[in-house]
Scaffold this active site. Structure first.
Site, mmCIF file in Angstrom:
data_model
loop_
_atom_site.group_PDB
_atom_site.id
_atom_site.type_symbol
_atom_site.label_atom_id
_atom_site.label_comp_id
_atom_site.label_asym_id
_atom_site.label_seq_id
_atom_site.Cartn_x
_atom_site.Cartn_y
_atom_site.Cartn_z
ATOM 1 N N HIS A 125 -38.524 -20.711 60.997
ATOM 2 C CA HIS A 125 -39.490 -19.632 60.787
ATOM 3 C C HIS A 125 -38.756 -18.366 60.401
ATOM 4 C CE1 HIS A 125 -42.855 -16.894 61.380
ATOM 5 N NE2 HIS A 125 -43.602 -17.971 61.215
ATOM 6 N N ASP A 158 -47.001 -25.335 62.105
ATOM 7 C CA ASP A 158 -47.449 -26.460 61.286
ATOM 8 C C ASP A 158 -47.057 -27.820 61.863
ATOM 9 O OD1 ASP A 158 -48.804 -25.138 59.213
ATOM 10 O OD2 ASP A 158 -46.903 -24.557 58.298
HETATM 11 N N1 ACO Z 1 -35.022 -27.752 57.497
HETATM 12 C C1 ACO Z 1 -33.717 -27.714 57.224
HETATM 13 N N2 ACO Z 1 -33.017 -26.568 57.141
HETATM 14 C C2 ACO Z 1 -33.690 -25.429 57.389
HETATM 15 C C3 ACO Z 1 -35.050 -25.401 57.692
HETATM 16 C C4 ACO Z 1 -35.725 -26.623 57.741
HETATM 17 N N3 ACO Z 1 -37.037 -26.677 58.007
HETATM 18 N N4 ACO Z 1 -35.448 -24.121 57.899
HETATM 19 C C5 ACO Z 1 -34.368 -23.360 57.721
HETATM 20 N N5 ACO Z 1 -33.310 -24.163 57.404
HETATM 21 C C6 ACO Z 1 -31.959 -23.721 57.120
HETATM 22 C C7 ACO Z 1 -31.926 -22.932 55.820
HETATM 23 O O1 ACO Z 1 -31.810 -23.780 54.694
HETATM 24 C C8 ACO Z 1 -30.744 -22.039 56.034
HETATM 25 O O2 ACO Z 1 -29.558 -22.787 55.808
HETATM 26 P P1 ACO Z 1 -28.335 -22.150 54.962
HETATM 27 O O3 ACO Z 1 -28.020 -20.855 55.664
HETATM 28 O O4 ACO Z 1 -27.276 -23.190 55.089
HETATM 29 O O5 ACO Z 1 -28.856 -21.977 53.589
HETATM 30 C C9 ACO Z 1 -30.813 -21.720 57.514
HETATM 31 O O6 ACO Z 1 -31.546 -22.802 58.101
HETATM 32 C C10 ACO Z 1 -31.480 -20.423 57.857
HETATM 33 O O7 ACO Z 1 -32.771 -20.430 57.321
HETATM 34 P P2 ACO Z 1 -33.697 -19.137 57.447
HETATM 35 O O8 ACO Z 1 -32.953 -17.962 56.890
HETATM 36 O O9 ACO Z 1 -34.276 -19.052 58.804
HETATM 37 O O10 ACO Z 1 -34.887 -19.491 56.492
HETATM 38 P P3 ACO Z 1 -36.010 -18.549 55.886
HETATM 39 O O11 ACO Z 1 -36.358 -17.462 56.815
HETATM 40 O O12 ACO Z 1 -35.670 -18.161 54.503
HETATM 41 O O13 ACO Z 1 -37.214 -19.595 55.763
HETATM 42 C C11 ACO Z 1 -38.902 -21.061 56.297
HETATM 43 C C12 ACO Z 1 -38.163 -19.803 56.737
HETATM 44 C C13 ACO Z 1 -39.350 -20.932 54.851
HETATM 45 C C14 ACO Z 1 -40.129 -21.263 57.174
HETATM 46 C C15 ACO Z 1 -37.939 -22.260 56.443
HETATM 47 O O14 ACO Z 1 -37.571 -22.415 57.792
HETATM 48 C C16 ACO Z 1 -38.529 -23.535 55.907
HETATM 49 O O15 ACO Z 1 -38.481 -23.781 54.698
HETATM 50 N N6 ACO Z 1 -39.141 -24.395 56.793
HETATM 51 C C17 ACO Z 1 -39.766 -25.600 56.338
HETATM 52 C C18 ACO Z 1 -41.155 -25.301 55.776
HETATM 53 C C19 ACO Z 1 -42.132 -24.904 56.856
HETATM 54 O O16 ACO Z 1 -42.241 -25.530 57.893
HETATM 55 N N7 ACO Z 1 -42.918 -23.864 56.542
HETATM 56 C C20 ACO Z 1 -43.966 -23.351 57.444
HETATM 57 C C21 ACO Z 1 -43.539 -22.060 58.068
HETATM 58 S S1 ACO Z 1 -44.755 -21.439 59.169
HETATM 59 C C22 ACO Z 1 -45.962 -20.880 58.159
HETATM 60 O O17 ACO Z 1 -45.759 -20.342 57.125
HETATM 61 C C23 ACO Z 1 -47.327 -21.140 58.548
#
Ligand code: ACO
Length: 381
Positions: free
Chosen positions: A267, A318
């Site tokens: 998140h 979700d």
């Molecule tokens: N699976 C695998 N790796 C992940 C995930 C995930 N679900 N979420 C974050 N990471 C990784 C990122 O790729 C990043 O890795 P890196 O530094 O090696 O590139 C690291 O964890 C840090 O990520 P964040 O900076 O926290 O990610 P950001 O804030 O940009 O994105 C998001 C948040 C879009 C929700 C992301 O966690 C994601 O894509 N999750 C999967 C999709 C999802 O479940 N979306 C629903 C969110 S809730 C809502 O909107 C209702």
């Protein structure tokens, strides 16, 4: 599975932690989510209804019984969709459109068939908001039935928002447990400060556009799998795991090794816990225990455990909502529409707030491209 990890390094990318507006509607402070000053746990502990929460978000205070009765009457009086809209849903149900695209187009269509859609008096705007909020469940339930070759079912005015939706969807009166679960899920999804779809709605509102445009902008933004679209992807993942002999660790590790995102985890704001998740997890357990759907809850527990240990990522709203919606008889392709049916209450509240003290939202970009190039005629390029 859906999606590849993004490349890091773009300093401004994602506007992370930037404050873009003031709001009195909802807040996330220290991993606590509040609506108009009430912690979401207050609504869960006191069995609030979603109708009450819509009223709260739109008016800034909880309704008295008289106010709530009147509000419910207004919603009920506006919940039927026109034959023209139903015909368009029927046509769209035969095409290979994603249901969120159908929702986006059909909400836009509500404006086409409302003769007062372009009126900007406060009374007309209120009527438009009630129409959108009240029509959403009816058109989602109708679309769900039309896709299965079934006739839509008219809304009833003696049921509350959640019960009425399940009745129109499944054709029978839902149990008290089902109504409680949907009420809770709708409340938990109703608002979430400046999430992507709400921001999109506020940007649209700031140009002084109409409410149908604001809501369709938001629906299009919610559709993406990094936002609301993740719940559908979660269920696809659970099905894939079940079909791969249920070996959770092997399945997930191969996704992580391929740099794929695990949907329903991570998140932008919450890093230790998503406060909505615990209620959804409880509901997923309660709804599936002792039924054939228990497998989804058990698989979800294993996935949560593995991803926490392997990546330190937390389940978001979700993740368990996928099992809750499935247990309520909702097709996975419609999961994000249920999210929209709830979040529209927050979008409307934010559009209203934006318009109250409006200034055009128009940020700047930092130019990082080439400069000083000289134009070459096409015959010498
Ligand atoms: N699976 C695998 N790796 C992940 C995930 C995930 N679900 N979420 C974050 N990471 C990784 C990122 O790729 C990043 O890795 P890196 O530094 O090696 O590139 C690291 O964890 C840090 O990520 P964040 O900076 O926290 O990610 P950001 O804030 O940009 O994105 C998001 C948040 C879009 C929700 C992301 O966690 C994601 O894509 N999750 C999967 C999709 C999802 O479940 N979306 C629903 C969110 S809730 C809502 O909107 C209702």
């Amino acid at each position: 599975m859906f999606g590849k990890k993004r490349k890091t390094g773009e300093s401004l990318a994602g506007l992370e932690n930037m404050i873009a507006c003031n709001t009195k509607i909802s807040s996330i402070i220290d991993d606590r989510l509040t609506y108009c000053g009430y912690d979401i746990g207050e609504f869960m502990d006191n069995n609030a209804s979603f109708d009450e929460v819509i009223y709260l978000l739109w008016n800034g205070h909880l309704p008295t019984q008289i106010e709530l009765n009147y509000f419910r009457k207004e919603l009920a009086a506006n919940s039927k969709i026109s034959d023209a809209v139903e015909q368009c849903l029927l046509i769209q149900s035969r095409k290979h459109l994603h249901p969120m695209s159908v929702l986006r187009s059909t909400v836009s269509l509500l404006g086409v068939y409302n003769l007062n859609a372009e009126m900007l008096t406060s009374e007309a705007i209120y009527e438009q908001c009630i129409q959108i909020q009240a029509n959403m469940p009816t058109l989602i339930a109708a679309f769900s039935r039309l896709r299965k070759g079934l006739d839509p079912i008219d809304p009833r005015d003696d049921l509350d928002f959640a019960a009425n939706f399940l009745y129109m969807l499944n054709g029978e009166e839902p149990s008290a447990t089902q109504v409680k679960a949907l009420n809770r899920a709708l409340i938990l999804h109703a608002d979430h400060e400046l999430n992507a779809s709400t921001f999109a709605a506020r940007v649209c509102a700031s140009t002084m556009s109409d409410i149908y445009s604001c809501v369709t902008t938001a629906i299009g933004t919610l559709k993406g799998p990094l936002h609301g679209g993740a719940n559908e992807q979660v269920f696809e993942m659970l099905k894939e795991i079940r079909d791969s002999d249920g070996d959770v660790a092997t399945y997930l590790q191969s996704k992580l090794d391929a740099n794929e995102l695990i949907m329903g985890f991570g998140h932008r704001v919450y890093k230790t816990v998503d406060p909505r998740q615990k209620y959804l997890k409880e509901m997923a357990d309660e709804l599936t225990r002792g039924t054939e759907d228990e497998i989804w809850y058990q698989l979800s527990l294993e996935v949560e455990d593995y991803i926490r240990n392997a990546k330190g990522l937390i389940p978001n709203v979700d993740f368990y909502s996928a099992t809750v919606y499935h247990a309520l008889g909702i097709d996975s392709a419609l999961f994000t529409l249920i999210f929209a049916m709830s979040r529209v209450s927050g979008w409307i509240a934010h559009v209203k707030e934006q318009k109250t003290k409006n200034r055009l939202i128009r940020p700047r970009s930092e130019y990082v491209g080439l400069s000083g190039l000289e134009y070459e005629p096409i015959n010498v390029r």
